[in-house]
Design a protein around this motif. Structure first.
Motif, PDB file in Angstrom:
ATOM      1  N   MET A  47       4.757  -0.390   9.154  1.00 41.96           N
ATOM      2  CA  MET A  47       5.513  -1.127   8.138  1.00 41.96           C
ATOM      3  C   MET A  47       5.094  -0.704   6.737  1.00 41.96           C
ATOM      4  SD  MET A  47       6.155  -5.052   9.400  1.00 41.96           S
ATOM      5  CE  MET A  47       4.434  -5.462   9.610  1.00 41.96           C
ATOM      6  N   ALA A  48       3.788  -0.443   6.549  1.00 38.52           N
ATOM      7  CA  ALA A  48       3.308  -0.011   5.235  1.00 38.52           C
ATOM      8  C   ALA A  48       3.848   1.366   4.875  1.00 38.52           C
ATOM      9  CB  ALA A  48       1.780  -0.006   5.216  1.00 38.52           C
ATOM     10  N   PHE A  49       3.844   2.294   5.857  1.00 36.54           N
ATOM     11  CA  PHE A  49       4.386   3.625   5.598  1.00 36.54           C
ATOM     12  C   PHE A  49       5.885   3.568   5.294  1.00 36.54           C
ATOM     13  CE2 PHE A  49       0.585   5.324   7.880  1.00 36.54           C
ATOM     14  CZ  PHE A  49       0.174   6.204   6.887  1.00 36.54           C
ATOM     15  N   GLN A  51       7.554   1.040   3.965  1.00 35.10           N
ATOM     16  CA  GLN A  51       7.728   0.489   2.618  1.00 35.10           C
ATOM     17  C   GLN A  51       7.346   1.517   1.555  1.00 35.10           C
ATOM     18  OE1 GLN A  51       5.743  -3.298   2.230  1.00 35.10           O
ATOM     19  NE2 GLN A  51       6.601  -4.067   4.142  1.00 35.10           N
ATOM     20  N   LYS A  52       6.327   2.319   1.844  1.00 34.03           N
ATOM     21  CA  LYS A  52       5.947   3.358   0.898  1.00 34.03           C
ATOM     22  C   LYS A  52       7.041   4.405   0.770  1.00 34.03           C
ATOM     23  CE  LYS A  52       2.259   6.630  -0.170  1.00 34.03           C
ATOM     24  NZ  LYS A  52       0.971   7.233   0.278  1.00 34.03           N
ATOM     25  N   GLN A  53       7.647   4.780   1.893  1.00 29.04           N
ATOM     26  CA  GLN A  53       8.745   5.747   1.851  1.00 29.04           C
ATOM     27  C   GLN A  53       9.946   5.187   1.105  1.00 29.04           C
ATOM     28  OE1 GLN A  53       9.555   6.927   5.895  1.00 29.04           O
ATOM     29  NE2 GLN A  53       7.808   8.313   5.995  1.00 29.04           N
ATOM     30  N   GLU A  54      10.216   3.893   1.328  1.00 25.78           N
ATOM     31  CA  GLU A  54      11.318   3.273   0.597  1.00 25.78           C
ATOM     32  C   GLU A  54      11.035   3.260  -0.906  1.00 25.78           C
ATOM     33  OE1 GLU A  54      11.807  -0.555   2.289  1.00 25.78           O
ATOM     34  OE2 GLU A  54      12.888   0.179   4.067  1.00 25.78           O
ATOM     35  N   ASN A  55       9.774   3.063  -1.258  1.00 21.63           N
ATOM     36  CA  ASN A  55       9.420   3.099  -2.672  1.00 21.63           C
ATOM     37  C   ASN A  55       9.580   4.504  -3.243  1.00 21.63           C
ATOM     38  OD1 ASN A  55       8.099   1.913  -5.134  1.00 21.63           O
ATOM     39  ND2 ASN A  55       6.525   3.415  -4.620  1.00 21.63           N
ATOM     40  N   ASP A  56       9.241   5.513  -2.418  1.00 26.19           N
ATOM     41  CA  ASP A  56       9.401   6.896  -2.868  1.00 26.19           C
ATOM     42  C   ASP A  56      10.873   7.271  -3.031  1.00 26.19           C
ATOM     43  OD1 ASP A  56       6.672   7.105  -2.825  1.00 26.19           O
ATOM     44  OD2 ASP A  56       6.584   8.047  -0.837  1.00 26.19           O
ATOM     45  N   HIS A 274      -3.082  -4.906   8.915  1.00 21.25           N
ATOM     46  CA  HIS A 274      -2.604  -5.564   7.697  1.00 21.25           C
ATOM     47  C   HIS A 274      -3.581  -5.336   6.541  1.00 21.25           C
ATOM     48  CE1 HIS A 274      -0.761  -8.605   5.136  1.00 21.25           C
ATOM     49  NE2 HIS A 274      -1.924  -9.233   5.043  1.00 21.25           N
ATOM     50  N   GLY A 275      -4.874  -5.429   6.842  1.00 16.66           N
ATOM     51  CA  GLY A 275      -5.865  -5.182   5.797  1.00 16.66           C
ATOM     52  C   GLY A 275      -5.908  -3.723   5.369  1.00 16.66           C
ATOM     53  N   ILE A 276      -5.825  -2.804   6.339  1.00 16.03           N
ATOM     54  CA  ILE A 276      -5.851  -1.378   6.024  1.00 16.03           C
ATOM     55  C   ILE A 276      -4.616  -0.979   5.232  1.00 16.03           C
ATOM     56  CG2 ILE A 276      -5.792   0.931   7.034  1.00 16.03           C
ATOM     57  CD1 ILE A 276      -7.449  -0.156   9.350  1.00 16.03           C
ATOM     58  N   ALA A 277      -3.456  -1.525   5.611  1.00 13.11           N
ATOM     59  CA  ALA A 277      -2.201  -1.150   4.958  1.00 13.11           C
ATOM     60  C   ALA A 277      -2.205  -1.518   3.480  1.00 13.11           C
ATOM     61  CB  ALA A 277      -1.028  -1.835   5.664  1.00 13.11           C
ATOM     62  N   GLY A 278      -2.770  -2.706   3.161  1.00 14.27           N
ATOM     63  CA  GLY A 278      -2.756  -3.143   1.771  1.00 14.27           C
ATOM     64  C   GLY A 278      -3.770  -2.448   0.896  1.00 14.27           C
ATOM     65  N   THR A 279      -4.852  -1.903   1.506  1.00 12.26           N
ATOM     66  CA  THR A 279      -5.914  -1.281   0.714  1.00 12.26           C
ATOM     67  C   THR A 279      -5.841   0.240   0.694  1.00 12.26           C
ATOM     68  OG1 THR A 279      -7.374  -1.376   2.657  1.00 12.26           O
ATOM     69  CG2 THR A 279      -7.487  -3.200   1.095  1.00 12.26           C
TER      70      THR A 279
END
Length: 443
Positions: A47-49, A51-56, A274-279
């Motif tokens: 989910m983090a990746f 969201q990061k791609q969507e931001n890119d 969840h912790g790894i994704a946010g940091t």
């Protein structure tokens, strides 16, 4: 010999538990737990990746110069930011005062991240053209995306320019929904409807998975020692009722421990990710699943997920699983030899599948209170229905206690019946079903 119907069941329970929790069991349990841990970790990090791609993928366009020749009374540019603010977060609109050709030369030198939008009136309607200034850093595809997104703004602008007031326009464009309530019933929010639908469905699938996966294990545990010397030794410690109860309870405990460990590993991996994704992956990451759960929990107005309801639901899941394990033990007790077990356990699978589909399909097909009450009383369906209904507040805790009490009674009856059948079959141990029937006819 121990006194009482279930006397000595603890010894049988300990012995069977040691047998069931062997090296193979521990290997499978730990292996699947690691897989679930990785799966939970992957859910959050993926989910983090994403969201990061969507931001890119956010558009690099910063300023849009609008050359408007549409003759519309209202050009509703604010609607673009409201509708496409996530994709075009830095876009600001400027009304072009210069001719397009002159503006294209000027912007290429001063604002390489700007785009010109030219709006013309045609016989067919309106034409929106994106023009890239000389030396612009904006790609052609990014300018085309801007044009496609601006179509919605043009539609809103044409409606507003028609002379309809904003209030009437909102009324005209409002959707219509339907709902149904009984007299005296309070209207439920969307979150409550989602909770009442999906959580019971998930608990039913969990119970189905448990009963399907471990039913045959219970059958093997009941029948494997029936014709062995070990059975004679065990009968010196306990009566058949305690013997069957101890064996089935041991299998039930090992199964519940396995499932709890797997679920705990999945949840632990999820929060670890969840912790790894946010940091480490994306600082602006937000966990969609946690946000949805918080929204649903906030909309249930305290009728669901209370500590009492959660504790009772967890107990009911264990009790329901024990009921089906005892049912599997009862049916497996009729098997005199190992080769008969597969055919006889087919009857268990039929009952189990009938109970699952009855609990899953009948409530939405027959929206009647007496049908739901009957399904919560009949044990083969209540074992699937009760945990979810208690958890989401479809029934009160007091009603849940009543139905759970009924399920306990049926489980106790199964223990007695299974003990009687098991005791009777020990006399014919090693004989097939045909041989037993032939012996009875001869007698």
């Amino acid at each position: 010999m121990n006194k009482g119907m279930l006397g000595g069941w603890r010894d049988v329970f300990s012995f069977t538990l040691k047998q069931a929790a062997g090296k193979k069991y521990r290997g499978v349990t730990v292996g699947v737990a690691l897989v679930m841990l990785v799966a939970g970790l992957a859910i959050s990090t993926v989910m983090a990746f994403v969201q990061k791609q969507e931001n890119d993928k956010r558009s690099p366009i910063r300023q849009v110069y609008v050359s408007d020749h549409s003759e519309l009374e209202v050009l509703y540019l604010e609607g673009f930011s409201q509708q496409y603010g996530d994709t075009f977060p830095e876009v600001s609109f400027v009304t072009a005062a210069q001719p397009v050709e002159e503006l294209a030369r000027t912007l290429g030198e001063q604002e390489p991240e700007a785009v010109i939008l030219e709006i013309d009136r045609t016989q067919e309607g309106y034409l929106v053209t994106a023009i890239l200034p000389y030396g612009s850093q904006i790609k052609k595809g990014e300018a085309e995306d801007l044009c496609e997104a601006f179509v919605g703004t043009m539609q809103q602008s044409t409606l507003l320019s028609s002379g309809i007031s904003m209030d009437k326009l909102v009324i005209a464009m409002s959707g219509i929904q339907t709902s149904q309530l009984d007299a005296g019933e309070e209207e439920r929010s969307i979150g409550e409807h989602m909770v009442s639908m999906f959580v019971p469905m998930l608990t039913m699938f969990l119970m189905y998975f448990l009963t399907l996966l471990y039913g045959m294990s219970v059958g093997n545990a009941v029948s494997v020692e029936k014709s062995s010397k070990l059975m004679e030794m065990m009968l010196t410690l306990t009566r058949p009722y305690g013997l069957i109860f101890g064996k089935v309870l041991a299998i039930t405990v090992t199964a519940i421990f396995q499932i709890l460990l797997w679920i705990g590993s999945l949840v632990g991996g999820f929060f670890l990710g969840h912790g790894i994704a946010g940091t480490a992956i994306y600082p602006e990451y937000h966990n969609i699943l946690l946000e949805i759960f918080a929204l649903l929990q906030g909309q249930t107005e305290g009728s669901a997920f209370t500590p009492g309801a959660m504790a009772l639901a967890a107990f009911t899941i264990c009790l329901s699983f024990l009921f089906y394990c005892m049912l599997a033990g009862l049916i497996a007790s009729f098997a005199g030899k190992a080769e008969e077990l597969g055919q006889i356990m087919g009857c268990y699978q039929i009952v189990m599948i009938a109970g699952f589909f009855g609990a899953y399909l009948l409530p939405p097909l027959y929206e009647s209170e007496w049908v739901n009450t009957l399904l919560r009383i009949v044990p083969i369906t209540s074992a699937y229905l009760l945990p979810g209904d208690i958890l989401v507040g479809n029934i009160s805790v007091l009603e849940g206690l009543l139905y759970v009490g009924i399920l306990i009674v049926f489980t106790a009856i199964l223990v007695v019946c299974t003990g009687k059948v098991y005791k009777g079959q020990l006399f014919y141990r090693g004989k097939s079903l045909k041989e037993r029937l032939r012996g009875r006819r001869t007698a």
